[in-house]
Scaffold this motif. Structure first.
Motif, PDB file in Angstrom:
ATOM      1  N   ASP A  56     104.443   0.127   2.223  1.00 23.88           N
ATOM      2  CA  ASP A  56     104.463   0.368   0.780  1.00 23.88           C
ATOM      3  C   ASP A  56     103.792   1.687   0.428  1.00 23.88           C
ATOM      4  N   HIS A  57     102.835   2.090   1.243  1.00 21.72           N
ATOM      5  CA  HIS A  57     102.126   3.343   0.990  1.00 21.72           C
ATOM      6  C   HIS A  57     102.929   4.560   1.433  1.00 21.72           C
ATOM      7  N   TRP A  58     103.549   4.482   2.616  1.00 19.02           N
ATOM      8  CA  TRP A  58     104.132   5.673   3.223  1.00 19.02           C
ATOM      9  C   TRP A  58     105.652   5.689   3.251  1.00 19.02           C
ATOM     10  N   ALA A  59     106.321   4.567   3.047  1.00 17.95           N
ATOM     11  CA  ALA A  59     107.788   4.537   3.096  1.00 17.95           C
ATOM     12  C   ALA A  59     108.382   4.955   1.757  1.00 17.95           C
ATOM     13  N   GLN A  63     113.475   2.431  -5.975  1.00 21.15           N
ATOM     14  CA  GLN A  63     113.134   2.376  -7.395  1.00 21.15           C
ATOM     15  C   GLN A  63     112.008   3.356  -7.748  1.00 21.15           C
ATOM     16  N   GLU A  64     111.160   3.677  -6.796  1.00 21.45           N
ATOM     17  CA  GLU A  64     110.131   4.690  -7.034  1.00 21.45           C
ATOM     18  C   GLU A  64     110.747   6.078  -7.093  1.00 21.45           C
ATOM     19  N   THR A 105     107.631  11.382   4.797  1.00 19.62           N
ATOM     20  CA  THR A 105     106.848  10.518   5.675  1.00 19.62           C
ATOM     21  C   THR A 105     107.685   9.355   6.205  1.00 19.62           C
ATOM     22  N   ALA A 106     108.619   8.866   5.383  1.00 20.07           N
ATOM     23  CA  ALA A 106     109.458   7.734   5.809  1.00 20.07           C
ATOM     24  C   ALA A 106     110.349   8.098   6.976  1.00 20.07           C
ATOM     25  N   MET A 107     110.658   9.381   7.138  1.00 20.87           N
ATOM     26  CA  MET A 107     111.527   9.808   8.237  1.00 20.87           C
ATOM     27  C   MET A 107     110.884   9.629   9.601  1.00 20.87           C
ATOM     28  N   ILE A 166     112.931   3.217   5.695  1.00 22.97           N
ATOM     29  CA  ILE A 166     112.256   3.961   6.750  1.00 22.97           C
ATOM     30  C   ILE A 166     113.250   4.362   7.836  1.00 22.97           C
ATOM     31  N   GLY A 167     112.833   5.334   8.652  1.00 22.11           N
ATOM     32  CA  GLY A 167     113.622   5.709   9.815  1.00 22.11           C
ATOM     33  C   GLY A 167     114.167   7.121   9.736  1.00 22.11           C
TER      34      GLY A 167
END
Length: 272
Positions: A56-59, A63-64, A105-107, A166-167
């Protein structure tokens, strides 16, 4: 799906950016809560709550990205006991989060060893030639732009989703799109699962074209798979971005070496 293992398409220099991206993805994965032990099945509710808070912090969350606001309550990483038994504690976030930066970051986050290794295999096989053609810095920029295009493409079609995305798949899909455009006739050694794994050498346009067709077919629902783990729309968007960004390089790209008399991995007989 066929499993690529090697392409017959040599490069002129060392693909340092490709290697660095693989190393960075591996390092971040090992730092994620519980991921280093995921092969053994170790972990429980504590690890699950920590991982949920971490994601939740980094992905990236659709909607965000679209509405540009954080949820009122998020997991803290702690475990508590409520009316329905043990569970993850939620509270107002005690951190600031940039939705735009979360795409980057999610990458580098992955949901398990198969997710990580599958992505890194495709990046290792096909990324070196695209980096060789573009140059180190332009390839790094290209990789990032494809990742952003993939994530926002998915978010636009799933603006109400609160599931973490993520990914590296979206960025790597862009690499595959560029490879298909620039080296459609390059030979790729693949393993075809048919009772046993059969090794074949196929043109890249078959291998990557089949991959894209499957992603487009699965993305017809404009969301996740039945298992809720694969964002196929992101793959399609990243692939399309890779095609478009690589288009100006097409005229000056030399063809890969293609041994004569090779058809699907077998040497054909010469006519007499």
């Amino acid at each position: 799906m066929v499993i690529p293992v090697h392409d017959v398409n040599p490069v002129r220099g060392t693909p340092w950016v490709t290697y660095a991206l693989i190393a960075a993805n591996l390092a971040v994965f090992l730092s994620m809560p519980g991921m280093a032990d995921s092969l053994t099945g170790a972990g429980g509710l504590v690890q699950q709550c920590r991982l949920q808070a971490y994601l939740d912090h980094w992905a990236a969350v659709p909607q965000e990205l679209i509405h540009h606001r954080l949820p009122r309550l998020v997991p803290t990483g702690d475990v508590g006991v409520g009316s329905q038994g043990p569970g993850c504690v939620i509270a107002p976030p005690d951190y600031g989060k940039s939705p735009e930066l979360s795409v980057l970051t999610a990458m580098f986050l992955h949901g398990g060893w198969p997710h990580l290794l599958g992505n890194m295999l495709f990046l290792y096989i096909f990324g070196n030639n695209i980096e060789d053609r573009m140059g180190h810095l332009r390839f790094l920029l290209f990789y990032g732009v494809c990742g952003y295009a993939a994530t926002y493409g998915f978010a636009l079609l799933n603006a109400g989703s609160g599931a973490p995305l993520i990914g590296a798949s979206g960025a790597i899909a862009g690499v595959l799109g560029a490879y298909l455009l620039l080296y459609p006739r390059a030979r790729v050694w693949v393993l075809v699962p048919f009772l046993v794994f059969l090794p074949l050498r196929l043109p890249a346009w078959i291998v990557l074209g089949l991959w894209f067709v499957l992603q487009a077919f699965y993305s017809a629902g404009q969301g996740l798979s039945d298992a809720g783990t694969v964002a196929y729309v992101a793959h399609v968007a990243g692939f399309a971005a890779g095609l478009l960004l690589a288009w100006p390089l097409k005229p000056g790209t030399p063809p890969p070496p293609e041994p004569p008399g090779i058809l699907f991995g077998r040497r054909t007989r010469r006519a007499r």
